[in-house]
Enzyme design. Sequence first.
Site, PDB file in Angstrom:
ATOM      1  N   TYR A  12       6.950   5.411  -2.341  1.00  0.00           N
ATOM      2  CA  TYR A  12       7.109   4.013  -1.883  1.00  0.00           C
ATOM      3  C   TYR A  12       6.743   3.009  -2.980  1.00  0.00           C
ATOM      4  CZ  TYR A  12       5.768  -0.053   1.071  1.00  0.00           C
ATOM      5  OH  TYR A  12       5.609  -1.289   1.629  1.00  0.00           O
ATOM      6  N   ASP A  32       7.612  13.775 -10.633  1.00  0.00           N
ATOM      7  CA  ASP A  32       7.337  13.880  -9.187  1.00  0.00           C
ATOM      8  C   ASP A  32       7.707  15.283  -8.734  1.00  0.00           C
ATOM      9  OD1 ASP A  32       7.371  11.275  -6.875  1.00  0.00           O
ATOM     10  OD2 ASP A  32       7.526  13.372  -6.232  1.00  0.00           O
ATOM     11  N   PHE A  73       0.714   7.275  -9.311  1.00  0.00           N
ATOM     12  CA  PHE A  73       0.829   6.956  -7.871  1.00  0.00           C
ATOM     13  C   PHE A  73       0.759   8.199  -7.003  1.00  0.00           C
ATOM     14  CE2 PHE A  73       3.161   3.822 -10.290  1.00  0.00           C
ATOM     15  CZ  PHE A  73       2.757   2.634  -9.724  1.00  0.00           C
ATOM     16  N   ASN A  92      -5.505  17.640  -4.880  1.00  0.00           N
ATOM     17  CA  ASN A  92      -4.430  16.803  -5.452  1.00  0.00           C
ATOM     18  C   ASN A  92      -4.978  15.527  -6.085  1.00  0.00           C
ATOM     19  OD1 ASN A  92      -1.711  16.125  -6.068  1.00  0.00           O
ATOM     20  ND2 ASN A  92      -1.749  14.669  -4.374  1.00  0.00           N
ATOM     21  N   SER A 117      -7.851   2.192  -4.220  1.00  0.00           N
ATOM     22  CA  SER A 117      -7.730   1.739  -2.832  1.00  0.00           C
ATOM     23  C   SER A 117      -8.978   0.968  -2.403  1.00  0.00           C
ATOM     24  CB  SER A 117      -7.583   2.974  -1.946  1.00  0.00           C
ATOM     25  OG  SER A 117      -7.774   2.649  -0.596  1.00  0.00           O
ATOM     26  N   TYR A 141     -10.715  10.761   1.597  1.00  0.00           N
ATOM     27  CA  TYR A 141      -9.707  10.040   0.805  1.00  0.00           C
ATOM     28  C   TYR A 141     -10.367   8.977  -0.078  1.00  0.00           C
ATOM     29  CZ  TYR A 141      -6.224   6.527  -0.331  1.00  0.00           C
ATOM     30  OH  TYR A 141      -5.465   5.611  -1.014  1.00  0.00           O
ATOM     31  N   LYS A 145     -10.827   8.604  -4.447  1.00  0.00           N
ATOM     32  CA  LYS A 145     -10.497   7.431  -5.284  1.00  0.00           C
ATOM     33  C   LYS A 145     -11.737   6.973  -6.061  1.00  0.00           C
ATOM     34  CE  LYS A 145      -6.194   7.146  -4.215  1.00  0.00           C
ATOM     35  NZ  LYS A 145      -5.126   7.264  -5.223  1.00  0.00           N
ATOM     36  N   PHE A 169      -5.010  -3.088  -0.974  1.00  0.00           N
ATOM     37  CA  PHE A 169      -5.329  -3.228   0.450  1.00  0.00           C
ATOM     38  C   PHE A 169      -4.112  -2.647   1.197  1.00  0.00           C
ATOM     39  CE2 PHE A 169      -9.542  -5.201   0.881  1.00  0.00           C
ATOM     40  CZ  PHE A 169      -9.891  -5.096  -0.447  1.00  0.00           C
ATOM     41  N   LEU A 190       1.251   0.985  10.238  1.00  0.00           N
ATOM     42  CA  LEU A 190       1.481   0.087  11.376  1.00  0.00           C
ATOM     43  C   LEU A 190       2.870  -0.558  11.343  1.00  0.00           C
ATOM     44  CD1 LEU A 190       0.342  -1.313  13.889  1.00  0.00           C
ATOM     45  CD2 LEU A 190      -0.484  -3.133  12.386  1.00  0.00           C
ATOM     46  N   GLY A 284     -12.537   6.321  11.535  1.00  0.00           N
ATOM     47  CA  GLY A 284     -12.533   5.900  10.132  1.00  0.00           C
ATOM     48  C   GLY A 284     -11.962   4.523   9.873  1.00  0.00           C
TER      49      GLY A 284
HETATM   50  N1  UDP Z   1      -2.699   0.911  13.658  1.00  0.00           N
HETATM   51  C1  UDP Z   1      -2.451   0.896  15.014  1.00  0.00           C
HETATM   52  N2  UDP Z   1      -1.465   1.705  15.501  1.00  0.00           N
HETATM   53  C2  UDP Z   1      -0.716   2.526  14.707  1.00  0.00           C
HETATM   54  C3  UDP Z   1      -0.979   2.536  13.312  1.00  0.00           C
HETATM   55  C4  UDP Z   1      -1.988   1.719  12.818  1.00  0.00           C
HETATM   56  O1  UDP Z   1      -3.105   0.181  15.769  1.00  0.00           O
HETATM   57  O2  UDP Z   1       0.152   3.249  15.215  1.00  0.00           O
HETATM   58  C5  UDP Z   1      -3.754   0.037  13.099  1.00  0.00           C
HETATM   59  C6  UDP Z   1      -4.842   0.765  12.359  1.00  0.00           C
HETATM   60  O3  UDP Z   1      -5.873   1.118  13.242  1.00  0.00           O
HETATM   61  C7  UDP Z   1      -5.291  -0.282  11.333  1.00  0.00           C
HETATM   62  C8  UDP Z   1      -4.008  -1.074  11.059  1.00  0.00           C
HETATM   63  O4  UDP Z   1      -3.125  -0.799  12.151  1.00  0.00           O
HETATM   64  O5  UDP Z   1      -6.225  -1.161  11.910  1.00  0.00           O
HETATM   65  C9  UDP Z   1      -3.331  -0.666   9.765  1.00  0.00           C
HETATM   66  O6  UDP Z   1      -3.208   0.731   9.749  1.00  0.00           O
HETATM   67  P1  UDP Z   1      -2.311   1.517   8.700  1.00  0.00           P
HETATM   68  O7  UDP Z   1      -2.319   2.960   9.099  1.00  0.00           O
HETATM   69  O8  UDP Z   1      -0.974   0.834   8.589  1.00  0.00           O
HETATM   70  O9  UDP Z   1      -3.037   1.303   7.303  1.00  0.00           O
HETATM   71  P2  UDP Z   1      -4.550   1.627   6.839  1.00  0.00           P
HETATM   72  O10 UDP Z   1      -5.356   0.404   7.209  1.00  0.00           O
HETATM   73  O11 UDP Z   1      -4.987   2.863   7.529  1.00  0.00           O
HETATM   74  O12 UDP Z   1      -4.414   1.789   5.368  1.00  0.00           O
END
Ligand code: UDP
Length: 324
Positions: A12, A32, A73, A92, A117, A141, A145, A169, A190, A284
């Site tokens: 990505y 890759d 990456f 990895n 990260s 994870y 990092k 972020f 998300l 987490g």
């Molecule tokens: N999240 C959610 N439902 C989902 C996927 C993510 O509510 O199906 C929330 C997750 O708890 C976090 C935010 O969306 O607060 C962003 O999550 P994502 O997995 O996109 O990225 P991360 O913060 O883990 O890097």
Amino acid sequence: MEKIAVIGGAGYIGSHVCKLLKQSGYSPVVFDNLSTGHRRLVRWGEFFKGDLGSISDLLRFFKKHKVRAVMHFSAFAYVGESVDNPAKYYLNNVANTINLLNAMRNAGVNRFVFSSSCAVYGEPVALPMRENMPFNPISPYGRTKKIVEEMLVDYNAAYGLKFTALRYFNAAGADPDGETGELHCPETHLIPLVLDAAAGRRPYIKVFGGNYKTPDGTCLRDYVHVADLAQAHLLALRCLERGEGGGAFNLGNGNGFSVLEVIEMAEKVTGLKIPVKMVPRRAGDPAALVASSLRIQRNLGWKPQYNSLETIIRHAWAWHRKIR
Ligand code: UDP
């Protein structure tokens, strides 16, 4: 044209960086193993199928391609999976990175841009988060990092490796021209999942926790456009080419959006109703992660162009409709 090694360039963020490198007069070379990347996203440079676990692949790569710098990456990045299977992550993200750094030393390449990260910080002690906050990762994870960032400091002191660590972020959005975008399998992030729910490809979006200490009870995250992340890599590279070691920089917009705000914005962008199901918290997940990116703005002149959530989701939606 100067060659730049893009390790994990079929993924990505790496594919967006390849496009920008090419547009900026460099010649990206993608290394890759296609375990999570996609051959069809390698459109802006040569492709070398290789595995960081294989010393001979690395030797062949650096022999064939006289690169000026390396961008890395190629890491696993699912927090939950790292808790269940830490061996996969340490192997990895740490051991294979050591292979890469050793191959670079062997080839005399000493410029390195590393994808780090905000997970290195863990639960933030203050918001917005600055680079001088202590490392306190709460997942394997995040620890991988942190370990690599600490190694880079040692490699710099001992071997003169010049590096920049970019602490992402929440990377989001897609190429504004629609030529590349997010294509994870399985998808856990998300925004693509919300867009799947909008398109009817899943019945609803699960919201992980509604009782956080945030204004609407759902988690706040700092979503940063992937094209702006790519720009930061170019600036980091140029800084290393000037002979400066960049250190570490946060990359975010400085605005926290809640899960419900993201869903609401996706409804606005798509014009579609998105069913929501509240479910328990995901292990987490800190309540709020918001960056201060002043350091990279001041030191490298980074200026995010696509910093509105609406634009981020609009570009993600255009890509989503193209590939689904
Ligand atoms: N999240 C959610 N439902 C989902 C996927 C993510 O509510 O199906 C929330 C997750 O708890 C976090 C935010 O969306 O607060 C962003 O999550 P994502 O997995 O996109 O990225 P991360 O913060 O883990 O890097």
